[in-house]
Write a protein that holds these residues in place. Structure first.
Motif, PDB file in Angstrom:
ATOM      1  N   UNK A 165      -4.469 -17.078  16.255  1.00  0.00           N
ATOM      2  CA  UNK A 165      -4.345 -17.890  15.046  1.00  0.00           C
ATOM      3  C   UNK A 165      -3.445 -19.095  15.269  1.00  0.00           C
ATOM      4  N   UNK A 166      -2.407 -18.933  16.082  1.00  0.00           N
ATOM      5  CA  UNK A 166      -1.519 -20.058  16.362  1.00  0.00           C
ATOM      6  C   UNK A 166      -2.233 -21.157  17.138  1.00  0.00           C
ATOM      7  N   UNK A 167      -3.301 -20.802  17.837  1.00  0.00           N
ATOM      8  CA  UNK A 167      -4.070 -21.794  18.583  1.00  0.00           C
ATOM      9  C   UNK A 167      -5.129 -22.485  17.751  1.00  0.00           C
ATOM     10  N   UNK A 168      -5.172 -22.188  16.454  1.00  0.00           N
ATOM     11  CA  UNK A 168      -6.200 -22.761  15.579  1.00  0.00           C
ATOM     12  C   UNK A 168      -5.582 -23.248  14.280  1.00  0.00           C
ATOM     13  N   UNK A 169      -4.648 -24.162  14.385  1.00  0.00           N
ATOM     14  CA  UNK A 169      -3.940 -24.664  13.214  1.00  0.00           C
ATOM     15  C   UNK A 169      -4.896 -25.395  12.281  1.00  0.00           C
ATOM     16  N   UNK A 170      -4.860 -25.052  10.990  1.00  0.00           N
ATOM     17  CA  UNK A 170      -5.719 -25.724  10.024  1.00  0.00           C
ATOM     18  C   UNK A 170      -4.905 -26.393   8.926  1.00  0.00           C
ATOM     19  N   UNK A 171      -3.579 -26.417   9.079  1.00  0.00           N
ATOM     20  CA  UNK A 171      -2.717 -27.009   8.070  1.00  0.00           C
ATOM     21  C   UNK A 171      -1.632 -27.800   8.784  1.00  0.00           C
ATOM     22  N   UNK A 231       1.281 -18.559   7.503  1.00  0.00           N
ATOM     23  CA  UNK A 231       2.579 -18.615   8.171  1.00  0.00           C
ATOM     24  C   UNK A 231       2.603 -17.829   9.477  1.00  0.00           C
ATOM     25  N   UNK A 232       1.536 -17.070   9.755  1.00  0.00           N
ATOM     26  CA  UNK A 232       1.467 -16.133  10.885  1.00  0.00           C
ATOM     27  C   UNK A 232       2.700 -15.224  10.899  1.00  0.00           C
ATOM     28  N   UNK A 233       3.001 -14.662   9.744  1.00  0.00           N
ATOM     29  CA  UNK A 233       4.174 -13.800   9.621  1.00  0.00           C
ATOM     30  C   UNK A 233       3.767 -12.420   9.108  1.00  0.00           C
ATOM     31  N   UNK A 234       4.556 -11.427   9.495  1.00  0.00           N
ATOM     32  CA  UNK A 234       4.291 -10.045   9.121  1.00  0.00           C
ATOM     33  C   UNK A 234       5.555  -9.417   8.551  1.00  0.00           C
ATOM     34  N   UNK A 235       5.397  -8.628   7.494  1.00  0.00           N
ATOM     35  CA  UNK A 235       6.491  -7.834   6.941  1.00  0.00           C
ATOM     36  C   UNK A 235       6.022  -6.383   6.887  1.00  0.00           C
ATOM     37  N   UNK A 236       6.792  -5.494   7.482  1.00  0.00           N
ATOM     38  CA  UNK A 236       6.407  -4.089   7.561  1.00  0.00           C
ATOM     39  C   UNK A 236       7.561  -3.220   7.079  1.00  0.00           C
ATOM     40  N   UNK A 237       7.276  -2.313   6.172  1.00  0.00           N
ATOM     41  CA  UNK A 237       8.247  -1.327   5.698  1.00  0.00           C
ATOM     42  C   UNK A 237       7.636   0.056   5.880  1.00  0.00           C
ATOM     43  N   UNK A 293       7.885 -10.305  11.615  1.00  0.00           N
ATOM     44  CA  UNK A 293       7.488 -11.093  12.778  1.00  0.00           C
ATOM     45  C   UNK A 293       7.049 -12.475  12.322  1.00  0.00           C
ATOM     46  N   UNK A 294       7.252 -13.448  13.190  1.00  0.00           N
ATOM     47  CA  UNK A 294       6.762 -14.806  12.949  1.00  0.00           C
ATOM     48  C   UNK A 294       6.027 -15.238  14.201  1.00  0.00           C
ATOM     49  N   UNK A 295       4.737 -15.512  14.072  1.00  0.00           N
ATOM     50  CA  UNK A 295       3.943 -15.865  15.234  1.00  0.00           C
ATOM     51  C   UNK A 295       3.921 -14.726  16.224  1.00  0.00           C
ATOM     52  N   UNK A 296       4.195 -15.021  17.478  1.00  0.00           N
ATOM     53  CA  UNK A 296       4.225 -13.979  18.503  1.00  0.00           C
ATOM     54  C   UNK A 296       5.640 -13.523  18.803  1.00  0.00           C
ATOM     55  N   UNK A 297       6.605 -14.004  18.005  1.00  0.00           N
ATOM     56  CA  UNK A 297       7.996 -13.643  18.230  1.00  0.00           C
ATOM     57  C   UNK A 297       8.399 -12.593  17.215  1.00  0.00           C
ATOM     58  N   UNK A 298       8.878 -11.454  17.678  1.00  0.00           N
ATOM     59  CA  UNK A 298       9.265 -10.369  16.796  1.00  0.00           C
ATOM     60  C   UNK A 298      10.751 -10.438  16.487  1.00  0.00           C
TER      61      UNK A 298
END
Length: 219
Positions: free
Chosen positions: A91-97, A164-170, A204-209
């Motif tokens: 997804x980071x390689x296909x920016x649409x915004x 945002x390519x972000x993840x939130x996990x609980x 996580x944000x992008x590929x950085x945790x």
């Protein structure tokens, strides 16, 4: 295909079979794509969707809201292996915004189910994951998560923001092999033995945790 009615509310009957779709910027491949028009609905079946090494079987019912944002019902998502880090890279390689690093999702999904045999995000691994899913405003929400992690039971909720390519996990884990938990989530070669319950928060944000909890909280 058979087309009747007017352009704003067409009545379409028939089916389309599209083979060997490849979108390099998303690392996406799909060898079989079936679209069926019947009784005012559109049925989509994509049984061999691949993003990198992750493989999916996706099906959904699309409401025919021509000229408006597509609405999906009965979304079913199955995967033998899902690597969210790899999906993020695609997804980071296909920016649409021009402002955000990810992509806009051109549809909403009111309800759905997901089944994932093997799941990975950052240093977290889980198996036999099941959950309810929905998509709105570029955010995939996963609720009522259940699965197996570190030989224990796993429950919780999560969300993924495509824009945002972000993840939130609980998550809450019970009866887990504590040595495996500590090794995966801290990177330390810990020799602790036994089972434990834990709570885990990951973002996580992008590929950085970024782990908001560096060490699981044992309860």
């Amino acid at each position: 295909l058979k087309l009747n009615g007017n352009i704003n509310k067409p009545d379409i009957q028939g089916s389309l079979d599209v083979k060997n779709v490849v979108i390099p910027e998303y690392k996406l491949r799909s060898s079989v794509n079936n679209i069926k028009f019947e009784q005012g609905n559109i049925k989509i079946a994509i049984p061999k969707l691949e993003i990198g090494k992750s493989k999916f079987d996706v099906s959904a019912l699309v409401l025919p809201n021509f000229g408006k944002q597509a609405v999906l019902k009965d979304l079913h998502f199955k995967s033998d292996y899902l690597d969210m880090d790899e999906v993020n890279e695609a997804l980071e390689g296909a920016v649409s915004n021009p402002v955000y690093p990810g992509v806009k999702i051109p549809f909403t999904a009111q309800s759905g189910k997901a089944q994932i045999k093997s799941f990975k995000t950052g240093s977290l691994h889980a198996e036999n994951v099941n959950c309810d899913i929905s998509i709105a405003n570029n955010v995939l929400k996963m609720k009522n998560i259940s699965g197996i992690a570190y030989n224990g039971v796993l429950n919780g909720e999560a969300e993924y923001n495509f824009l945002h390519t972000s993840t939130i996990i609980n998550l809450v884990g019970k009866n887990a092999q504590i040595r495996q938990v500590i090794r995966d989530l801290t990177g330390k070669a810990d020799e602790t033995t036994g089972v434990a319950d834990y709570k885990l928060k990951l973002s996580t944000i992008g590929t950085r945790t970024r782990e908001t909890e560096k060490v699981p909280i044992l309860i």
